[in-house]
Scaffold this motif. Structure first.
Motif, mmCIF file in Angstrom:
data_model
loop_
_atom_site.group_PDB
_atom_site.id
_atom_site.type_symbol
_atom_site.label_atom_id
_atom_site.label_comp_id
_atom_site.label_asym_id
_atom_site.label_seq_id
_atom_site.Cartn_x
_atom_site.Cartn_y
_atom_site.Cartn_z
ATOM 1 N N TYR A 1 0.829 -1.221 0.000
ATOM 2 C CA TYR A 1 0.000 0.000 0.000
ATOM 3 C C TYR A 1 0.855 1.259 0.000
ATOM 4 O O TYR A 1 0.730 2.123 -0.864
ATOM 5 C CB TYR A 1 -0.943 -0.022 1.206
ATOM 6 C CG TYR A 1 -1.351 1.344 1.715
ATOM 7 C CD1 TYR A 1 -1.949 2.280 0.877
ATOM 8 C CD2 TYR A 1 -1.122 1.703 3.040
ATOM 9 C CE1 TYR A 1 -2.304 3.542 1.350
ATOM 10 C CE2 TYR A 1 -1.484 2.944 3.526
ATOM 11 C CZ TYR A 1 -2.060 3.872 2.679
ATOM 12 O OH TYR A 1 -2.398 5.110 3.144
ATOM 13 N N GLY A 2 1.766 1.373 0.948
ATOM 14 C CA GLY A 2 2.478 2.633 1.141
ATOM 15 C C GLY A 2 3.525 2.947 0.097
ATOM 16 O O GLY A 2 3.965 4.097 -0.015
ATOM 17 N N GLY A 3 3.943 1.958 -0.690
ATOM 18 C CA GLY A 3 5.029 2.181 -1.638
ATOM 19 C C GLY A 3 4.787 3.296 -2.629
ATOM 20 O O GLY A 3 5.730 3.939 -3.099
ATOM 21 N N GLY A 4 3.522 3.539 -2.950
ATOM 22 C CA GLY A 4 3.220 4.638 -3.866
ATOM 23 C C GLY A 4 3.676 5.974 -3.321
ATOM 24 O O GLY A 4 4.005 6.895 -4.079
ATOM 25 N N ALA A 5 3.718 6.099 -1.983
ATOM 26 C CA ALA A 5 4.095 7.364 -1.347
ATOM 27 C C ALA A 5 5.589 7.646 -1.453
ATOM 28 O O ALA A 5 6.039 8.733 -1.070
ATOM 29 C CB ALA A 5 3.670 7.360 0.119
ATOM 30 N N LEU A 6 6.362 6.714 -1.978
ATOM 31 C CA LEU A 6 7.787 6.981 -2.207
ATOM 32 C C LEU A 6 7.980 8.145 -3.175
ATOM 33 O O LEU A 6 9.026 8.797 -3.159
ATOM 34 C CB LEU A 6 8.473 5.732 -2.771
ATOM 35 C CG LEU A 6 8.669 4.570 -1.798
ATOM 36 C CD1 LEU A 6 9.063 3.307 -2.555
ATOM 37 C CD2 LEU A 6 9.728 4.908 -0.753
ATOM 38 N N VAL A 7 6.972 8.419 -3.982
ATOM 39 C CA VAL A 7 7.070 9.510 -4.953
ATOM 40 C C VAL A 7 6.744 10.861 -4.320
ATOM 41 O O VAL A 7 7.022 11.913 -4.917
ATOM 42 C CB VAL A 7 6.125 9.240 -6.147
ATOM 43 C CG1 VAL A 7 4.673 9.511 -5.777
ATOM 44 C CG2 VAL A 7 6.521 10.048 -7.379
ATOM 45 N N ALA A 8 6.189 10.867 -3.104
ATOM 46 C CA ALA A 8 5.708 12.096 -2.476
ATOM 47 C C ALA A 8 6.800 12.743 -1.622
ATOM 48 O O ALA A 8 7.262 12.159 -0.644
ATOM 49 C CB ALA A 8 4.482 11.800 -1.610
#
Length: 457
Positions: A258-265
Motif C-alpha cells: 500500500y504505502g510504496g506509492g508514497a515513495l514519490v511524495a
C-alpha cells in the motif's frame, strides 16, 4: 467461434461504447452486491448448450450484473485500500487484453515486457536501491510477498547445508499484512510476531531476536517490515531494522504494497529512509500508483538470487533460454509461469501523463487524510484514534458499539452513498472497533468527507 463475422464486429462496437461510457463517466453509482439467488432470478441460465448470444449476455451484464459490483474507483469508496486507476491505464488494459501477449518470456512478449521494464525502472528508482536492483510485476502483494519469502528462504538454505533440514522462521509485527502469515503457511515457515500494531522499532525487534533459543536463532532467516500498514498507514523504523538485519545477517523484506506509492511524495519520502537497504520490496501499483487490477510488484536488491529460487526447468522451456531468445524473462523472478503483461497499463499511463502528475495525485491523498483529520477534530461526535498516517485516518464515533459501526456501514452502502468500513485498533490489551478512511482517489472532495462524517450524527 474463432471466426470473424458481422455479429463479432457489432459486439466489438458495443464493447467500445461501454468502455468509453465507463471511462468518461464522472457521476456513477457506487454499486452494491446482490445475493446469488437474486442474480440468478434476474438473468436465469446463462451457460447453455447452444449459447444465449453475445447481445443477450452483454445486455444482462449492463442491466443487472454490472450493478452488483462495488466500483473501487468511486470517490466515496474509502474502505480497505481502494484503487483509482487512471483513465489512460484503464483504456490500455483493454489494449493489453486484445493484444494476447504471453508475458512470461522475452521470446514471446518482448515488446510488452520492454514496456513493463521501463515502468519498473521508475519504481526501482524511487526506492534508492543500489545499481543492479530490479523487479517484476506480479498479481498483487500476496504473490509478491510469497515470491520474496521463497527467495529469502532458498538463499538461507544455500548458506548452510544444515538449513535444508530446518523449518525456517521469520519475524514481523502484528501490524503486518495478513498475507505475510498466510504465505508463511504456503512456504511452511513459522512466524514470530512482535506485539505492536504501531511502528515497529529497532529495540523491539532486537529484544525479540535476543529472546530466541539457540535453535530458533538458527532457524531465523528473515525480518518483514511494513512500509505503510494497511490498517493505519504506519511505516516501521526501516533504518533501524535494516541495521539489525545487517548485523544479524538476516534477509530484510519491506512490504510496501500500500504505502510504496508514497515513495514519490516529497512530503513523506523521508519516512521511508532505510528502504534502500532492503533485500526485497513489495509494492502494489494497483493501489497507490493508479494502475488497474491486478498489478503488484516485487523488487530485489540482487535479482540473481530470485532467479536461482524461481527459474523453472523443463524440456519444453529450453527454447526460451536459447541464445536466440535472450532477454528478460519475468517468470524467472517470481512464482508464476504463465502471466499477462500486467505492467503494460501502468507504462502507458506513466508515458501519457509523466511522473510529476503521479506525484501530485499521491500528495492529494495525503492532503485529504490531513483534511479529514482536521474536520474530525472540529466535530463533537467523532474523535481521532491517532494522527493520520500516509492516507489512512482512524477515528471513533463517540458512544458507539461495534454493531453501530457495522449498521452504519451497511446503511450507507445500501443507499449507494459511500463505502466506509470499520476496523479494529489495539489499545493496551484490547482491540477497539473504530472507523477508518483510506484516501487513494484524488477525485474525493472535502464535501464527500464532510457528508460521510455528518452521516454519523
Amino acid at each position: 467461434m474463432h471466426k470473424i463475422d458481422i455479429d463479432l464486429v457489432d459486439m466489438t462496437l458495443d464493447v467500445m461504447k461501454y468502455t468509453i461510457d465507463r471511462i468518461s463517466k464522472t457521476d456513477d453509482v457506487i454499486g452494491k452486491p446482490q445475493k446469488a439467488e437474486t442474480l440468478k432470478a434476474l438473468v436465469g441460465e446463462t451457460i447453455t448448450e447452444k449459447g444465449i448470444g453475445g447481445e443477450t449476455a452483454f445486455n444482462m451484464w449492463k442491466e443487472h450484473l454490472m450493478h452488483a459490483n462495488v466500483k473501487i474507483d468511486h470517490p466515496r469508496h474509502l474502505a480497505f485500500v481502494p484503487a483509482s486507476p487512471t483513465r489512460a491505464a484503464v483504456m490500455f488494459d483493454l489494449v493489453a487484453s486484445a493484444s494476447s501477449i504471453h508475458g512470461a518470456y522475452w521470446m514471446e512478449g518482448a515488446g510488452g515486457i520492454f514496456c513493463e521494464n521501463e515502468a519498473m525502472k521508475w519504481i526501482v528508482s524511487l526506492t534508492g536501491l543500489p545499481e543492479g536492483a530490479f523487479g517484476v510485476f506480479t498479481s498483487g502483494g500476496t504473490a509478491a510477498n510469497l515470491s520474496a519469502i521463497v527467495t529469502a528462504r532458498e538463499y538461507w538454505r544455500s548458506l548452510n547445508e544444515q538449513n535444508k533440514n530446518e523449518k525456517g522462521l521469520i519475524i514481523t509485527s502484528i501490524g503486518a499484512h495478513s498475507s505475510i502469515k498466510a504465505m508463511a503457511k504456503v512456504v511452511d515457515v513459522d512466524v514470530l510476531l512482535v506485539d505492536t500494531e504501531d511502528r515497529l522499532e529497532g529495540e523491539a525487534l532486537q529484544s525479540t531476536i535476543n529472546s530466541l533459543t539457540q535453535h530458533q536463532r538458527q532457524r531465523l532467516f528473515a525480518v518483514v517490515a511494513t512500509g505503510g500498514t494497511t490498517n493505519a498507514g504506519i511505516i516501521d523504523n526501516l533504518s533501524a531494522i535494516a541495521d539489525i538485519c545487517q548485523k544479524e545477517k538476516l534477509w530484510f523484506h519491506v512490504d510496501a504494497a500500500y504505502g510504496g506509492g508514497a515513495l514519490v511524495a516529497d512530503s513523506v519520502r523521508h519516512l521511508f529512509n532505510g528502504i534502500e537497504h532492503a533485500d526485497s520490496i513489495t509494492i502494489d501499483p494497483h493501489k497507490w500508483m493508479f494502475s488497474p487490477y491486478d498489478c503488484g510488484a516485487v523488487i530485489y536488491k540482487q535479482p540473481e538470487l530470485a532467479k536461482k529460487a524461481h527459474s523453472q526447468e523443463g524440456s519444453y522451456l529450453e527454447i526460451f533460454k536459447d541464445e536466440g531468445a535472450h532477454g528478460f524473462n519475468p517468470t524467472d523472478y517470481q512464482i508464476q509461469l504463465t502471466r499477462r503483461v500486467r505492467g503494460l497499463p501502468l507504462w502507458f499511463s506513466l508515458a501519457t501523463h509523466g511522473t510529476d502528475r503521479y506525484k501530485e495525485a499521491v500528495e492529494r491523498g495525503i492532503e485529504l487524510a490531513n483534511i479529514a483529520g482536521k474536520m474530525i477534530e472540529n466535530y463533537d461526535h467523532v474523535e481521532l484514534v491517532r494522527d493520520p498516517s500516509l492516507s489512512c485516518v482512524l477515528y471513533r464515533r463517540k458512544g458507539w458499539q461495534p454493531e453501530d459501526y457495522r449498521n452504519w456501514t451497511f446503511t450507507n452502502h445500501d443507499k449507494g452513498f459511500a463505502l466506509v468500513t470499520p476496523t479494529k485498533w489495539k489499545t493496551g490489551n484490547t482491540f477497539e472497533t473504530v472507523s477508518r478512511f483510506c484516501f487513494i482517489n484524488p477525485d474525493t472532495t472535502e464535501q464527500d468527507i464532510k457528508a460521510i462524517l455528518e452521516s454519523m450524527l
